[in-house]
Motif scaffolding. Structure first.
Motif, short mmCIF file in Angstrom:
data_model
loop_
_atom_site.label_atom_id
_atom_site.label_comp_id
_atom_site.label_asym_id
_atom_site.label_seq_id
_atom_site.Cartn_x
_atom_site.Cartn_y
_atom_site.Cartn_z
N VAL A 67 0.87 -1.17 0.00
CA VAL A 67 0.00 0.00 0.00
C VAL A 67 0.90 1.22 0.00
N LEU A 68 0.67 2.12 -0.95
CA LEU A 68 1.55 3.25 -1.17
C LEU A 68 0.78 4.56 -1.09
N GLY A 69 1.50 5.65 -0.89
CA GLY A 69 0.92 6.98 -0.96
C GLY A 69 1.78 7.86 -1.84
N LEU A 70 1.16 8.52 -2.81
CA LEU A 70 1.89 9.40 -3.73
C LEU A 70 1.40 10.82 -3.57
N ARG A 71 2.32 11.74 -3.30
CA ARG A 71 1.97 13.14 -3.15
C ARG A 71 1.62 13.72 -4.53
N GLN A 72 0.37 14.21 -4.68
CA GLN A 72 -0.13 14.73 -5.95
C GLN A 72 -0.56 16.18 -5.80
N PRO A 73 -0.44 16.97 -6.85
CA PRO A 73 -0.97 18.33 -6.79
C PRO A 73 -2.50 18.32 -6.77
N VAL A 74 -3.09 19.20 -6.01
CA VAL A 74 -4.54 19.37 -6.08
C VAL A 74 -4.93 19.86 -7.46
N THR A 77 -2.23 22.36 -12.81
CA THR A 77 -1.84 23.59 -13.51
C THR A 77 -1.38 24.68 -12.56
N ASP A 78 -1.48 24.43 -11.25
CA ASP A 78 -1.14 25.45 -10.26
C ASP A 78 -0.46 24.80 -9.06
N PRO A 79 0.88 24.77 -9.04
CA PRO A 79 1.59 24.15 -7.92
C PRO A 79 1.27 24.76 -6.57
N GLY A 80 0.80 26.00 -6.56
CA GLY A 80 0.51 26.67 -5.30
C GLY A 80 -0.83 26.28 -4.69
N ALA A 81 -1.58 25.44 -5.36
CA ALA A 81 -2.91 25.09 -4.87
C ALA A 81 -2.89 24.01 -3.80
N GLY A 82 -1.71 23.50 -3.48
CA GLY A 82 -1.61 22.49 -2.44
C GLY A 82 -1.49 21.08 -3.00
N THR A 83 -1.41 20.12 -2.11
CA THR A 83 -1.23 18.73 -2.50
C THR A 83 -2.16 17.83 -1.68
N PHE A 84 -2.26 16.58 -2.10
CA PHE A 84 -2.93 15.55 -1.32
C PHE A 84 -2.18 14.24 -1.58
N GLU A 85 -2.35 13.29 -0.69
CA GLU A 85 -1.71 12.00 -0.87
C GLU A 85 -2.70 11.02 -1.51
N GLN A 86 -2.33 10.54 -2.69
CA GLN A 86 -3.17 9.59 -3.42
C GLN A 86 -2.79 8.16 -3.03
N ARG A 87 -3.78 7.37 -2.66
CA ARG A 87 -3.54 5.98 -2.26
C ARG A 87 -3.34 5.11 -3.51
N LEU A 88 -2.27 4.34 -3.49
CA LEU A 88 -1.98 3.37 -4.55
C LEU A 88 -1.79 2.01 -3.91
N THR A 89 -1.96 0.97 -4.71
CA THR A 89 -1.55 -0.36 -4.28
C THR A 89 -0.64 -0.95 -5.35
N LEU A 144 -14.66 20.44 -4.38
CA LEU A 144 -14.54 19.50 -5.49
C LEU A 144 -14.21 20.20 -6.81
N THR A 145 -13.79 21.43 -6.73
CA THR A 145 -13.51 22.20 -7.94
C THR A 145 -12.55 21.49 -8.88
N HIS A 146 -11.56 20.82 -8.32
CA HIS A 146 -10.53 20.17 -9.14
C HIS A 146 -10.78 18.68 -9.34
N LEU A 147 -12.00 18.25 -9.11
CA LEU A 147 -12.38 16.87 -9.41
C LEU A 147 -12.89 16.83 -10.85
N THR A 148 -11.94 16.79 -11.78
CA THR A 148 -12.27 16.80 -13.20
C THR A 148 -11.60 15.63 -13.91
N ILE A 149 -12.08 15.35 -15.09
CA ILE A 149 -11.52 14.30 -15.92
C ILE A 149 -10.04 14.55 -16.19
N ARG A 150 -9.70 15.77 -16.54
CA ARG A 150 -8.32 16.09 -16.90
C ARG A 150 -7.40 15.99 -15.68
N GLN A 151 -7.84 16.48 -14.53
CA GLN A 151 -6.99 16.41 -13.34
C GLN A 151 -6.73 14.95 -12.97
#
Length: 455
Positions: A67-74, A77-89, A144-151
């Protein structure tokens, strides 16, 4: 949407593939891979932004499960918008085997189960939890603004770029239902990331304003007697609305649940009743028609059958809260379907009952992007290659299927199949063709997709 829908779809076991006569690549023997496997944890820890959360037991011989965690941009297109950890297996067997990128579309299962392509190829498997589902969420309040297909496609792109350094061989992406859609969306924006894609039961709602394909499907699927039985059951349930709602409210009170998101147990019940034909054909078969409650069924029998068919817990807050991102995506880009209601005239109280807006808190803005799905559809038809879509002929989810062009892509159908189809269930000729394509795609070099895939 239901948990059983997506999980049952994707976990074809080795025994199922073998029983269907599919050629599978056996897992590497432990003594041949252990030396290399001992190093994989260190190699993972050395990758920038990746965290090894834990190694879990239960993997098949020759595999290790991480079980892994990958730091992803929120916002990619904007590195200043923060990050979240995405769960991977990760199911690791050997770095010289193909790698399967498993898009879940929802949270990622924390069980070491291989998807069908990983079984057929004897490959590694990387599971990706969809952004803003499960634990893969920013710590800030619901936004949920950045919950898009492209992101989400860009999330998958970063996963591939990072882990390809460990797994340089062929890559196949796969997913079922919303996970299959996610795999296709990833390919649209990053067509060269993987060599091919296998999408199971993936809907393609090109124009959310036009739902005639779904209505026609639900008015013709199965036999007339089966359709009439389902319609009659819907009427009986709404005629006994008062008793059923009281039972529903009693359940919620006993479990400490509420209906704040949907609005009331009455609206939640009507929503479940409206979705009965869709959910029945998505998850059941013609053999289950005999169990549809008739006019003499008791209230208890009606309630139990409705719960089993349309999952009443889904509309109460404790579960509905987990699926706010799902409905948000439907209501802002992916669209949703309509269902026949003529036989329920005079019995309905909520004209918007099954609209995605009903399942997203009113303080969360939703604006529909009418160009998102036509863009995906055009890419699949005009530029998509090395795409395999596996659908069931009795699955209402694919009433509007993807229709790829002639660039080494195909749609194959499981006769009588519902939402839980596999390559193993295809007719023998189609099954052999699909397996051959999968092996050809992983041994014939990297895909050369026409165009950049962007724009």
């Amino acid at each position: 949407m239901r948990t059983l829908t997506r999980r049952h779809l994707l976990g074809t076991a080795v025994s199922a593939a073998s029983a269907a006569g599919l050629a599978t690549v056996p897992a590497r023997a432990v003594d041949r891979t252990r030396a290399a496997a001992d190093d994989v944890a260190d190699a993972l820890r050395a990758l920038p932004g990746l965290r090894v959360i834990e190694e879990r037991p239960g993997a098949e011989p020759g595999y290790r499960f991480f079980v892994l965690g990958l730091r992803q941009p929120v916002d990619h297109t904007d590195p200043g918008a923060g990050t979240f950890e995405q769960r991977l297996t990760l199911l690791h067997t050997a770095v010289d085997r193909p790698t399967v990128l498993f898009s879940t579309g929802y949270e990622v299962p924390l069980t070491p189960r291989r998807t069908e392509p990983a079984v057929l190829l004897g490959g590694n498997q990387i599971g990706v939890e969809h952004r803003f589902f499960g634990t893969s969420r920013p710590s800030a309040a619901l936004d949920l603004t950045h919950l898009t297909i492209r992101q989400a496609a860009d999330d998958h792109h970063r996963v591939v770029r990072l882990l390809r350094s460990l797994y340089p061989g062929a890559w196949i992406s796969t997913g079922g239902s919303k996970g299959g859609m996610t795999s296709v969306y990833h390919r649209r924006f990053h067509p060269h990331d993987v060599d091919a894609t296998v999408a199971y039961s993936a809907p393609n709602n090109v124009d959310d304003r036009e739902d005639s394909a779904y209505l026609r499907f639900l008015e013709h699927v199965g036999t007339p007697a089966a359709r009439d039985a389902l319609k009659a059951a819907q009427r009986h349930m709404l005629l006994r609305r008062t008793e059923l709602v009281a039972r529903y409210e009693a359940w919620a009170a006993a479990t400490g649940d509420t209906f704040r998101i949907v609005g009331s147990a009455d609206k939640a019940l009507e929503t479940a009743v409206l979705r009965v034909p869709f959910m029945f054909w998505q998850n059941r078969t013609a053999a289950d028609v005999a169990a549809v409650p008739g006019p003499d069924a008791s209230t208890d029998a009606l309630y139990a059958w409705l719960d089993d068919t349309a999952a009443l817990t889904v509309y109460a807050d404790s579960t509905a809260r987990q699926y706010i991102p799902y409905w948000y995506q439907l209501g802002t880009q992916m669209g949703y379907l309509d269902v026949p209601t003529g036989h329920l005239d005079g019995l309905l109280r909520y004209p918007d009952a099954i609209e995605p807006r009903s399942f997203v808190p009113r303080d969360v803005p939703m604006h529909f992007d009418a160009e998102a799905m036509p863009d995906i559809d055009r890419w699949v038809r005009r530029r998509g290659n090395r795409l395999l879509f596996v659908n069931g002929t009795q699955d209402p989810s694919v009433a509007e299927p993807f229709r790829p062009g002639p660039r080494d892509a195909r749609v194959q159908w499981v006769p009588g199949g519902n939402h839980h189809v596999t390559i193993a269930a295809l007719p023998p000729g189609d099954r052999a063709e699909a397996v051959a394509a999968l092996h050809r795609w992983t041994t014939g070099g990297r895909a050369r997709t026409s165009g950049s895939g962007v724009g």
